[in-house]
Write a protein that holds these residues in place. Structure first.
Motif, PDB file in Angstrom:
ATOM      1  N   PHE A 148       9.432   3.464  -6.750  1.00 33.76           N
ATOM      2  CA  PHE A 148       8.792   4.684  -6.415  1.00 33.76           C
ATOM      3  C   PHE A 148       8.183   4.419  -7.749  1.00 33.76           C
ATOM      4  O   PHE A 148       7.246   5.152  -7.257  1.00 33.76           O
ATOM      5  CB  PHE A 148       9.746   5.674  -5.613  1.00 33.76           C
ATOM      6  N   TYR A 149       8.955   4.946  -8.915  1.00 31.18           N
ATOM      7  CA  TYR A 149       8.367   4.954  -9.982  1.00 31.18           C
ATOM      8  C   TYR A 149       6.911   4.041 -10.998  1.00 31.18           C
ATOM      9  O   TYR A 149       5.865   3.994 -11.554  1.00 31.18           O
ATOM     10  CB  TYR A 149       8.736   5.450 -11.338  1.00 31.18           C
ATOM     11  N   ILE A 150       8.184   2.777 -10.578  1.00 31.85           N
ATOM     12  CA  ILE A 150       6.852   1.653 -10.886  1.00 31.85           C
ATOM     13  C   ILE A 150       5.433   1.607  -9.365  1.00 31.85           C
ATOM     14  O   ILE A 150       4.275   1.479  -9.359  1.00 31.85           O
ATOM     15  CB  ILE A 150       7.064   0.144 -10.293  1.00 31.85           C
ATOM     16  N   GLY A 151       6.284   1.052  -8.040  1.00 29.77           N
ATOM     17  CA  GLY A 151       5.392   2.194  -7.055  1.00 29.77           C
ATOM     18  C   GLY A 151       4.219   2.716  -7.583  1.00 29.77           C
ATOM     19  O   GLY A 151       2.196   2.058  -7.600  1.00 29.77           O
ATOM     20  N   LYS A 152       4.054   4.636  -8.273  1.00 32.42           N
ATOM     21  CA  LYS A 152       3.601   5.477  -8.480  1.00 32.42           C
ATOM     22  C   LYS A 152       2.448   4.123  -9.811  1.00 32.42           C
ATOM     23  O   LYS A 152       1.312   4.686  -9.309  1.00 32.42           O
ATOM     24  CB  LYS A 152       4.240   6.093  -8.859  1.00 32.42           C
ATOM     25  N   LEU A 153       2.597   3.773 -10.871  1.00 32.89           N
ATOM     26  CA  LEU A 153       1.952   3.163 -11.780  1.00 32.89           C
ATOM     27  C   LEU A 153       0.994   1.988 -11.228  1.00 32.89           C
ATOM     28  O   LEU A 153      -0.064   1.957 -11.990  1.00 32.89           O
ATOM     29  CB  LEU A 153       3.237   2.521 -12.641  1.00 32.89           C
ATOM     30  N   MET A 154       1.180   1.375  -9.757  1.00 36.36           N
ATOM     31  CA  MET A 154       0.924   0.566  -9.269  1.00 36.36           C
ATOM     32  C   MET A 154      -0.579   0.857  -8.033  1.00 36.36           C
ATOM     33  O   MET A 154      -0.898   0.259  -7.474  1.00 36.36           O
ATOM     34  CB  MET A 154       1.698  -0.877  -8.351  1.00 36.36           C
ATOM     35  N   GLY A 155      -0.363   2.580  -7.965  1.00 38.36           N
ATOM     36  CA  GLY A 155      -1.302   3.085  -7.122  1.00 38.36           C
ATOM     37  C   GLY A 155      -1.176   2.882  -5.997  1.00 38.36           C
ATOM     38  O   GLY A 155      -1.532   3.095  -4.414  1.00 38.36           O
ATOM     39  N   CYS A 156       0.078   2.516  -5.128  1.00 42.12           N
ATOM     40  CA  CYS A 156       0.895   2.933  -4.165  1.00 42.12           C
ATOM     41  C   CYS A 156       0.894   4.241  -3.544  1.00 42.12           C
ATOM     42  O   CYS A 156       1.077   5.170  -4.470  1.00 42.12           O
ATOM     43  CB  CYS A 156       2.173   2.516  -3.585  1.00 42.12           C
ATOM     44  N   LYS A 157       1.254   4.577  -2.165  1.00 40.48           N
ATOM     45  CA  LYS A 157       1.257   5.741  -1.513  1.00 40.48           C
ATOM     46  C   LYS A 157       2.764   6.245  -1.557  1.00 40.48           C
ATOM     47  O   LYS A 157       3.211   4.369  -1.092  1.00 40.48           O
ATOM     48  CB  LYS A 157       0.511   5.970  -0.414  1.00 40.48           C
ATOM     49  N   LEU A 158       3.809   7.214  -2.068  1.00 39.46           N
ATOM     50  CA  LEU A 158       4.977   6.625  -1.727  1.00 39.46           C
ATOM     51  C   LEU A 158       5.251   7.852  -0.365  1.00 39.46           C
ATOM     52  O   LEU A 158       4.756   9.240  -0.668  1.00 39.46           O
ATOM     53  CB  LEU A 158       5.357   6.977  -2.900  1.00 39.46           C
ATOM     54  N   VAL A 159       5.998   7.732  -0.127  1.00 35.08           N
ATOM     55  CA  VAL A 159       7.344   9.032   1.285  1.00 35.08           C
ATOM     56  C   VAL A 159       8.515   8.072   1.308  1.00 35.08           C
ATOM     57  O   VAL A 159       8.668   6.894   0.985  1.00 35.08           O
ATOM     58  CB  VAL A 159       6.520   8.181   2.904  1.00 35.08           C
ATOM     59  N   TYR A 160       9.268   9.632   0.969  1.00 32.59           N
ATOM     60  CA  TYR A 160      10.671   9.571   0.762  1.00 32.59           C
ATOM     61  C   TYR A 160      11.042  10.743   1.985  1.00 32.59           C
ATOM     62  O   TYR A 160      10.178  11.702   2.706  1.00 32.59           O
ATOM     63  CB  TYR A 160      10.856  10.655  -0.091  1.00 32.59           C
ATOM     64  N   ILE A 161      12.357   9.776   2.425  1.00 39.67           N
ATOM     65  CA  ILE A 161      12.534  10.927   4.053  1.00 39.67           C
ATOM     66  C   ILE A 161      14.003  10.909   3.467  1.00 39.67           C
ATOM     67  O   ILE A 161      15.527  10.647   2.923  1.00 39.67           O
ATOM     68  CB  ILE A 161      12.588   9.940   4.640  1.00 39.67           C
ATOM     69  N   GLU A 162      13.891  12.394   2.773  1.00 36.97           N
ATOM     70  CA  GLU A 162      15.523  13.533   2.562  1.00 36.97           C
ATOM     71  C   GLU A 162      16.548  13.111   3.445  1.00 36.97           C
ATOM     72  O   GLU A 162      16.168  13.193   4.876  1.00 36.97           O
ATOM     73  CB  GLU A 162      15.649  14.525   2.390  1.00 36.97           C
ATOM     74  N   VAL A 163      17.668  12.125   3.394  1.00 40.21           N
ATOM     75  CA  VAL A 163      19.005  12.062   4.033  1.00 40.21           C
ATOM     76  C   VAL A 163      19.276  13.799   5.444  1.00 40.21           C
ATOM     77  O   VAL A 163      18.530  14.345   4.793  1.00 40.21           O
ATOM     78  CB  VAL A 163      20.033  11.452   3.598  1.00 40.21           C
ATOM     79  N   ASP A 211       0.569  -1.027  -0.044  1.00 39.72           N
ATOM     80  CA  ASP A 211       0.131   0.503  -0.579  1.00 39.72           C
ATOM     81  C   ASP A 211       0.565   0.977   0.189  1.00 39.72           C
ATOM     82  O   ASP A 211       0.962   2.562  -0.348  1.00 39.72           O
ATOM     83  CB  ASP A 211      -1.205  -0.027   0.968  1.00 39.72           C
ATOM     84  N   VAL A 212       1.757   1.524   0.853  1.00 36.88           N
ATOM     85  CA  VAL A 212       2.978   2.034   0.516  1.00 36.88           C
ATOM     86  C   VAL A 212       4.418   1.792   1.309  1.00 36.88           C
ATOM     87  O   VAL A 212       4.476   0.520   0.852  1.00 36.88           O
ATOM     88  CB  VAL A 212       2.687   2.442   2.164  1.00 36.88           C
ATOM     89  N   ILE A 213       5.164   2.683  -0.436  1.00 39.50           N
ATOM     90  CA  ILE A 213       6.624   2.537  -0.401  1.00 39.50           C
ATOM     91  C   ILE A 213       7.116   3.696   0.843  1.00 39.50           C
ATOM     92  O   ILE A 213       6.862   4.931   0.450  1.00 39.50           O
ATOM     93  CB  ILE A 213       7.093   2.348  -1.996  1.00 39.50           C
ATOM     94  N   ILE A 214       8.502   3.177   1.589  1.00 41.27           N
ATOM     95  CA  ILE A 214       9.174   4.106   1.828  1.00 41.27           C
ATOM     96  C   ILE A 214      10.171   4.270   1.944  1.00 41.27           C
ATOM     97  O   ILE A 214      10.932   2.906   1.678  1.00 41.27           O
ATOM     98  CB  ILE A 214       9.531   4.019   3.642  1.00 41.27           C
ATOM     99  N   SER A 215      10.666   5.518   1.747  1.00 39.92           N
ATOM    100  CA  SER A 215      12.774   4.748   1.128  1.00 39.92           C
ATOM    101  C   SER A 215      13.300   6.362   2.019  1.00 39.92           C
ATOM    102  O   SER A 215      12.367   7.454   1.425  1.00 39.92           O
ATOM    103  CB  SER A 215      12.942   4.912   0.085  1.00 39.92           C
ATOM    104  N   SER A 216      14.257   6.396   2.387  1.00 41.42           N
ATOM    105  CA  SER A 216      15.847   7.848   2.724  1.00 41.42           C
ATOM    106  C   SER A 216      16.501   6.652   1.335  1.00 41.42           C
ATOM    107  O   SER A 216      17.350   7.764   1.893  1.00 41.42           O
ATOM    108  CB  SER A 216      15.282   7.609   4.548  1.00 41.42           C
ATOM    109  N   GLY A 217      16.752   6.731   0.208  1.00 40.64           N
ATOM    110  CA  GLY A 217      17.482   6.853  -0.805  1.00 40.64           C
ATOM    111  C   GLY A 217      18.101   5.723  -0.114  1.00 40.64           C
ATOM    112  O   GLY A 217      18.462   4.512   0.116  1.00 40.64           O
ATOM    113  N   ALA A 218      19.306   4.779  -1.491  1.00 39.75           N
ATOM    114  CA  ALA A 218      19.264   5.970  -2.334  1.00 39.75           C
ATOM    115  C   ALA A 218      18.979   5.459  -3.539  1.00 39.75           C
ATOM    116  O   ALA A 218      18.270   4.968  -3.614  1.00 39.75           O
ATOM    117  CB  ALA A 218      21.288   6.407  -2.490  1.00 39.75           C
ATOM    118  N   ALA A 219      19.804   5.531  -4.976  1.00 38.59           N
ATOM    119  CA  ALA A 219      19.009   5.402  -5.852  1.00 38.59           C
ATOM    120  C   ALA A 219      18.611   4.313  -6.486  1.00 38.59           C
ATOM    121  O   ALA A 219      17.461   4.252  -7.105  1.00 38.59           O
ATOM    122  CB  ALA A 219      20.268   5.416  -7.149  1.00 38.59           C
ATOM    123  N   VAL A 220      18.514   3.424  -4.889  1.00 40.15           N
ATOM    124  CA  VAL A 220      17.266   2.275  -5.517  1.00 40.15           C
ATOM    125  C   VAL A 220      16.261   2.281  -5.597  1.00 40.15           C
ATOM    126  O   VAL A 220      15.546   1.131  -5.901  1.00 40.15           O
ATOM    127  CB  VAL A 220      18.620   0.858  -4.655  1.00 40.15           C
TER     128      VAL A 220
END
Length: 149
Positions: free
Chosen positions: A92-107, A78-87
């Motif tokens: 995020f882009y595939i998750g967005k296409l699949m309807g996931c909520k995206l949360v990014y935490i800048e370092v 349902d949700v993807i959470i990341s703090s990086g890096a390139a992986v």
């Protein structure tokens, strides 16, 4: 709620692990590099190994994009959470296409300049979190929740 936590091993993984009060009672899985530190930290967690090195590697980007599609389709997060890096980028882009909520935490250690990953995911995330008020000059739509440490 099913949570996908994605990040490279080392400091990014440590950042995500420090969010344990949030994710510990959720159905979750991890996407990170299959390295000793990640295996040790996540020994009792569901973990999928990502391809590396990721920085400026077209080959790893393609492999991780295919991996993101396969795993996200299987796990149905349902949700993807990341703090990086390139992986995080392909997930995020595939998750967005699949309807996931995206949360990014800048370092934590980038105060006045954006990271490359931050710049790449900022336009598509649902929540962009920073840890310093100064970072909002770089990311105006961000939410400052203070330090994870």
């Amino acid at each position: 709620m099913k949570v996908c936590l994605v990040g490279s091993s080392g400091g990014h993984l440590t950042h995500l692990y420090m969010l344990k009060p949030f994710w510990q009672d959720k159905d979750r899985f991890w996407m990170t590099f299959n390295k000793a530190d990640a295996r040790s930290k996540l020994q009792n967690e569901k973990m999928y190994g990502c391809y590396y090195p990721t920085n400026r590697s077209l080959k790893a980007l393609i492999k991780n994009t295919i991996l993101a599609f396969k795993v996200l389709r299987k796990e149905k997060s349902d949700v993807i959470i990341s703090s990086g890096a390139a992986v995080a980028v392909p997930f995020f882009y595939i998750g967005k296409l699949m309807g996931c909520k995206l949360v990014y935490i800048e370092v934590f250690d980038r105060i006045d300049k954006p990271t490359m990953t931050g710049k790449m995911v900022y336009p598509i995330v649902d929540k962009f979190i920073v840890q310093w008020e100064e970072q909002k000059k770089v990311y105006p739509k961000a939410i400052n929740l203070g330090s994870i440490f």
